[in-house]
Design a protein around this motif. Sequence first.
Motif, short mmCIF file in Angstrom:
data_model
loop_
_atom_site.label_atom_id
_atom_site.label_comp_id
_atom_site.label_asym_id
_atom_site.label_seq_id
_atom_site.Cartn_x
_atom_site.Cartn_y
_atom_site.Cartn_z
N UNK A 85 36.09 42.17 -11.17
CA UNK A 85 36.66 41.29 -10.00
C UNK A 85 35.98 41.90 -8.77
N UNK A 86 35.86 43.21 -8.62
CA UNK A 86 34.99 43.74 -7.22
C UNK A 86 33.71 43.35 -7.39
N UNK A 87 33.08 43.56 -8.49
CA UNK A 87 31.59 43.02 -8.57
C UNK A 87 31.36 41.84 -8.24
N UNK A 88 32.28 40.84 -8.56
CA UNK A 88 32.39 39.51 -8.27
C UNK A 88 32.31 39.42 -6.59
N UNK A 89 33.58 39.88 -6.18
CA UNK A 89 33.45 39.85 -4.50
C UNK A 89 32.23 40.64 -3.88
N UNK A 90 31.92 41.86 -4.53
CA UNK A 90 30.78 42.23 -3.82
C UNK A 90 29.59 41.31 -3.89
N UNK A 91 29.34 40.54 -4.96
CA UNK A 91 28.35 39.41 -5.13
C UNK A 91 28.39 38.45 -4.35
N UNK A 92 29.57 37.76 -4.50
CA UNK A 92 30.07 36.44 -3.90
C UNK A 92 31.18 36.56 -2.71
N UNK A 93 30.95 37.72 -1.84
CA UNK A 93 32.16 37.92 -1.06
C UNK A 93 32.29 36.69 -0.08
N UNK B 102 32.44 46.49 1.02
CA UNK B 102 33.75 45.75 0.85
C UNK B 102 34.96 46.43 1.67
N UNK B 103 34.91 47.66 1.90
CA UNK B 103 35.92 48.29 2.47
C UNK B 103 35.94 48.05 3.86
N UNK B 104 34.60 47.99 4.50
CA UNK B 104 34.24 47.92 5.97
C UNK B 104 34.79 46.23 6.12
N UNK B 105 34.44 45.46 5.35
CA UNK B 105 34.68 44.17 5.48
C UNK B 105 36.36 43.95 5.60
N UNK B 106 37.06 44.46 4.73
CA UNK B 106 38.61 44.64 5.02
C UNK B 106 39.05 45.19 6.24
N UNK B 107 38.57 46.40 6.87
CA UNK B 107 38.72 46.96 7.91
C UNK B 107 38.47 45.91 9.04
#
Length: 161
Positions: free
Chosen positions: A1-9, A52-57
Amino acid sequence: MLDWINEFGWIFWLTVFLLLAVAEMLTLNLYFILMSVGALAALVAFLFGADLWLQIVIFCVVALATTVLIRPLALAHLKRGPADQLSNVDRLIGHRAVVLETVGTGGGLVKIGGDIWTARITGGAELPVGASVEVSAIDGATAIVSGPTTHKSSGTAATTA
């Protein structure tokens, strides 16, 4: 799932934005729309290649900042105007009405301005047809009226019928 979010965020953040915007349309409390601004900021961060962590922050910081800084200003702007400014049926309170059908504690009809309203009297005797009364309150679709109005002319009060 994280790979998908990293690719299609961008799809993830756009979906979050749309869900929050829909939630705002349903609630109209100015929380979700400000959180959706955070989702847009996270989407921009994704497009610039942020982790991703920076996007969430960024999402959390922007959502919190807009809620704390912008919401009070927006609410103050929406509530702007004189506090005594009445709207809708509250404007009818204090207006003169004419009895069209005898009004008693059980009901009757009055004409307020150009509209016909069901009415009842707060107390006292029934009001005859043609009597001039004052609207003292509105209860649902019923005008609560009080006895014949008096008009002051040259120091004496005269009852109008």
